[in-house]
Design a protein around this motif. Structure first.
Motif, PDB file in Angstrom:
ATOM      1  N   GLY A   1      53.079  73.354  51.489  1.00 12.72           N
ATOM      2  CA  GLY A   1      54.453  73.253  51.039  1.00 12.72           C
ATOM      3  C   GLY A   1      55.413  73.386  52.210  1.00 12.72           C
ATOM      4  N   PRO A   2      56.698  73.106  51.990  1.00 12.48           N
ATOM      5  CA  PRO A   2      57.656  73.258  53.087  1.00 12.48           C
ATOM      6  C   PRO A   2      57.825  74.731  53.466  1.00 12.48           C
ATOM      7  CG  PRO A   2      58.798  72.798  51.037  1.00 12.48           C
ATOM      8  CD  PRO A   2      57.333  72.642  50.748  1.00 12.48           C
ATOM      9  N   CYS A   3      57.978  74.977  54.756  1.00  9.85           N
ATOM     10  CA  CYS A   3      58.188  76.356  55.200  1.00  9.85           C
ATOM     11  C   CYS A   3      59.478  76.916  54.640  1.00  9.85           C
ATOM     12  CB  CYS A   3      58.198  76.419  56.726  1.00  9.85           C
ATOM     13  SG  CYS A   3      56.602  76.085  57.487  1.00  9.85           S
ATOM     14  N   TYR A   4      60.501  76.049  54.506  1.00  4.55           N
ATOM     15  CA  TYR A   4      61.806  76.523  54.060  1.00  4.55           C
ATOM     16  C   TYR A   4      62.269  75.641  52.918  1.00  4.55           C
ATOM     17  CZ  TYR A   4      66.737  77.942  54.266  1.00  4.55           C
ATOM     18  OH  TYR A   4      67.983  78.434  53.961  1.00  4.55           O
ATOM     19  N   ALA A   5      62.713  76.259  51.844  1.00  4.03           N
ATOM     20  CA  ALA A   5      63.232  75.504  50.708  1.00  4.03           C
ATOM     21  C   ALA A   5      64.577  76.053  50.267  1.00  4.03           C
ATOM     22  CB  ALA A   5      62.251  75.544  49.550  1.00  4.03           C
ATOM     23  N   GLY A   6      65.267  76.705  51.185  1.00  8.23           N
ATOM     24  CA  GLY A   6      66.555  77.286  50.840  1.00  8.23           C
ATOM     25  C   GLY A   6      67.712  76.367  51.199  1.00  8.23           C
ATOM     26  N   LEU A   7      68.895  76.876  51.000  1.00  7.76           N
ATOM     27  CA  LEU A   7      70.111  76.144  51.313  1.00  7.76           C
ATOM     28  C   LEU A   7      70.290  76.082  52.828  1.00  7.76           C
ATOM     29  CD1 LEU A   7      72.734  74.808  50.214  1.00  7.76           C
ATOM     30  CD2 LEU A   7      73.798  77.075  50.403  1.00  7.76           C
TER      31      LEU A   7
END
Length: 805
Positions: free
Chosen positions: A562-568
């Protein structure tokens, strides 16, 4: 400085002791204040003012003529905005904009050039340009290179951003714009008569080159094979509107010097007449020779009939022009007469005889071939150089196709600022080398226009953030397609064009657009060093920082895929960013610090580059161009005249396109860098295949965590179409978080509501899905037992280098 004669009020621009108009002696004349600049070289021996390739070493004084250097009495002046644009692009001034003063000092104290600038109604201002402090050249000389800059500011002093390595920037601007005669500068050296150095606005000179058999032996008739080159000439003129055009003819060394000189003039005049649609001038060639060339006759009639009518259909005359009035020629002439009467409103006798009236209409139709004429207001001059300025040095009496050529110079400078054509004679005129020295670009008019197609083109769907140049992850699929096209065509080249919105200064936008194109190019060629450098230097406003780190983390996978970062993506390194860095470090086998020191940043940039193909094109196959804010988005493929223009949104202007083709030869032959729209851009868009329809769905990935920041798995979500004010919202699907807390959705662009129940509480979130870029989202669920954080907050490090320099 000018003086006014009291007898006849004439102005004398030199130090004459008597008026050249009325002869009155200079006793009580009036000093005329004007804008002059006096240049004084303190050398006690001598000096030279030179123009040429200022980045190349100068040879001995006697070798100037052989070393691409010419003495000059002109100091060009560029506008400050143009100089700032060059500075922002990291480019040096053009050679023709720089004057080199070579001085031979008498003593070590003489190593400077003193420049005095005089303003109308204001005190003089002295500027001293220091010479070298180290050893002089073997002949005891030193060089000072001067760039004149014009500013609009009242004080006019160039700012620090106008400095160029090895070039002294001299302010020659006035408190107000000049009026009347052109300003000039006086240059003098001790023990040497004064030399006048005129100041003139610098300008670009473009040269169009036509090489080939466009004229028959000893003829001035322009053959039909010249039509594509003349169309290309018209395109170049439209790309430099308002320029003055000079047609220069050349010949090889077969025949006498005088014969070749007159023949070259006739050919230049005939070509200029064709560009002007001067029918009367051409019909005169049928009644007798205009000079030394042979008169025209049946052969020229056959050539014109073989090019008409325009279009893909059959021509009036299909045979080889022989000059014989045979049956085919008579029938072709009849066909033309009937066609002209029916379509052009003429009243020719349809007898098959090419008499004066028929010849006149035939010439007019030949000149009306589409796209081969200059506008009526175009300033057009001619000049013949005969055999005196060959492209290839040959002996006398040698036939050489490279020397049988026509050159077309496009001058962008205002009238009166360039040498006008003078009669050329052995060993050659003095003006032609000056025109050639001022050329900034040579365009082969016999080649097709750049990107004549078809082209493979990609408009990256990822719009750049305001005033930034990072290509976001949604640009990666398009870049993969570009790399595949380059791999399929080993001879192909790619040109990246960056753009900005219309906010801000035009020249700053030009620099930013080029910066955007350069970052896309760096991704295509795998230049990690260029991307890492953006974290340390201006871009062009500020270095990259946490925003770019978050974008890369949102694309790079962790150990679970999955992506390391999925935040804004907000540019603030909070808990989610630290956690993403930890996931990246674990996936890459790096020490777990949850920070981003230099080694982690290098690994992250490398991982982002790995998202593209492993095989990269050579650096010279990809070029970056800045389009500034002057090109609104438009569809690929020819645009119909009645087509509606696309919406002109600021965000959509912050874009980049990549054009790929094998016929970029060269890709930038008509591209401008001076803050103007480029006709080449529209031509490339016309030649590109139409864009495929936008994808119906967009992949969206978000992360769901609890209050402690731990992933929430197995949580079911309902997706509804969100319409403010609607009585009911329509459900369109649902999804559940995986073991890593990731929520994966595939939705068309629009506004949605996400609804779920966690720990007995109802949760509702709003989600906006854009077609160009979907920033990751993080949902923090309230409720459930609190849990401790799994990383040390003190271990976070800043992205930028610790050394601010």
């Amino acid at each position: 400085m000018p003086w006014q004669c009291p007898g006849c009020a004439a102005q004398v621009l030199d130090d004459a002791t008597a008026c050249p108009t009325c002869g009155q002696r200079k006793t009580s004349w009036t000093l005329v204040q004007d804008r002059t600049r006096t240049m004084r070289v303190t050398s006690k021996k001598r000096f030279e003012c030179l123009r040429g390739d200022w980045d190349a070493p100068l040879e001995a004084a006697d070798d100037y003529a052989r070393a691409q250097w010419t003495p000059t009495e002109v100091l060009p002046v560029v506008h400050a905005d143009e100089a700032r644009a060059l500075r922002a692009q990291g480019r040096l001034p053009a050679p023709h904009d720089v004057v080199t003063v070579r001085a031979w000092p008498g003593t070590a104290k003489d190593r400077e050039v003193a420049l005095t600038v005089l303003y109308e109604g204001a005190p003089a201002r002295d500027v001293r340009v220091p010479g070298p402090t180290g050893p002089l050249a073997e002949d005891g000389s030193f060089d000072v290179r001067v760039l004149g800059v014009w500013t609009d500011a009242p004080e006019g002093a160039p700012a620090d951003d106008l400095s160029f390595e090895g070039v002294h920037v001299l302010d020659v601007s006035e408190p107000t714009r000049p009026a009347g005669h052109a300003p000039f500068a006086d240059a003098a050296a001790l023990r040497r008569p004064p030399r006048r150095l005129r100041v003139q606005p610098a300008s670009a000179v473009y040269r169009g080159l036509m090489r080939g058999l466009f004229f028959e032996t000893n003829k001035a008739f322009l053959l039909p094979c010249a039509t594509p080159a003349l169309r290309r000439l018209r395109e170049v003129y439209e790309e430099h509107p308002g320029c003055e055009v000079l047609v220069v003819g050349h010949a090889d060394t077969t025949g006498s010097d005088q014969h070749n000189l007159v023949l070259s003039v006739e050919r230049a005049d005939a070509m200029a007449a064709y560009l002007r649609d001067d029918v009367e001038r051409w019909t005169g060639y049928f009644t007798g020779s205009q000079g030394v060339s042979s008169p025209w006759g049946t052969r020229e009639v056959q050539w014109m009939l073989s090019a008409l009518p325009e279009g893909e259909g059959p021509k009036f005359y299909a045979g080889e022009p022989t000059g014989a009035q045979d049956g085919a020629t008579t029938q072709a002439t009849k066909d033309f007469q009937a066609w002209s009467n029916a379509t052009r409103g003429t009243a020719l006798d349809e007898d098959g005889v090419a008499g004066p009236l028929t010849r006149r209409e035939l010439v007019a139709a030949y000149m009306e071939l589409d796209g081969t004429s200059l506008p009526p207001d175009a300033v057009l001059r001619t000049h013949g150089c005969g055999e005196f300025h060959p492209a290839v040095d040959t002996g006398d009496g040698q036939a050489e196709q490279e020397n049988r050529r026509v050159e077309v110079f496009f001058f962008e400078s205002p009238p009166g600022t360039r040498p006008l054509p003078q009669p050329c004679a052995a060993p050659g005129c003095a003006e032609y080398p000056q025109w050639l020295a001022a050329v900034v670009e040579t365009i082969d008019l016999t080649l097709p226009a750049p990107a004549c197609g078809p082209l493979f083109a990609v408009r990256l769907p990822s719009y750049f953030s305001f005033a930034r140049s990072f290509p976001k992850p949604s640009a990666l699929p398009g870049l993969r397609a570009v790399l595949a096209a380059l791999a399929a065509d080993p001879a192909g080249k790619a040109v990246v064009v960056g753009h900005t919105d219309t906010a801000g200064d035009g020249l700053a936008n030009l620099a930013l657009s080029r910066s955007r194109a350069e970052t896309v190019r760096a991704l295509l060629v795998g230049d990690a060093a260029a991307l890492l450098a953006r974290f340390e230097r201006a871009d062009p406003f500020e270095p990259w920082d946490w925003e770019e780190v978050q974008w890369m983390l949102s694309a790079v996978p962790d150990a679970a895929g999955g992506p390391c970062y999925a935040g804004l993506v907000d540019g603030h390194p909070g808990r989610m960013t630290e956690g993403a860095l930890g996931r990246f470090q674990l996936a890459r086998g790096l020490p777990l610090t949850y920070g981003c020191p230099q080694d982690v940043l290098e690994a992250l940039v490398g991982a982002y580059l790995e998202m593209l193909a492993a095989e990269r094109p050579a650096a010279e196959r990809v070029e970056a161009l800045g389009g500034g804010s002057w090109h609104a988005p438009r569809p690929f493929g020819p645009v119909a005249a009645e087509a509606e223009p696309p919406p002109d949104e600021a965000r959509a202007r912050r874009r980049a396109e990549v054009f790929v083709g094998g016929d970029f030869t060269p890709p930038t032959s008509t591209w401008r860098h001076d803050g103007k729209a480029n006709a080449a851009y529209d031509r490339w868009c016309d030649a590109a295949a139409p864009e495929p329809p936008a994808p119906p769905v967009v992949d969206v990935v978000g992360r769901v965590v609890d209050e402690a920041g731990r992933p929430v798995s197995g949580l079911a979500w309902e997706v509804l179409v969100f319409e403010p004010g609607a009585p009911a919202e329509e459900p369109v699907g649902g999804a559940a978080t995986d073991a890593a807390g990731l929520l994966r959705l595939a939705l068309p662009p629009g506004l949605y509501a996400l609804r779920a129940t966690f720990a007995g509480r109802a949760h509702r979130e709003t989600l906006c899905v854009r077609p160009d870029e979907v920033e990751g989202f993080t949902l923090r669920m309230r409720g459930g037992p609190p849990r401790a954080r799994a990383w040390d907050e003190a271990a976070v490090h800043p992205v930028a280098s610790e050394d601010p320099s």
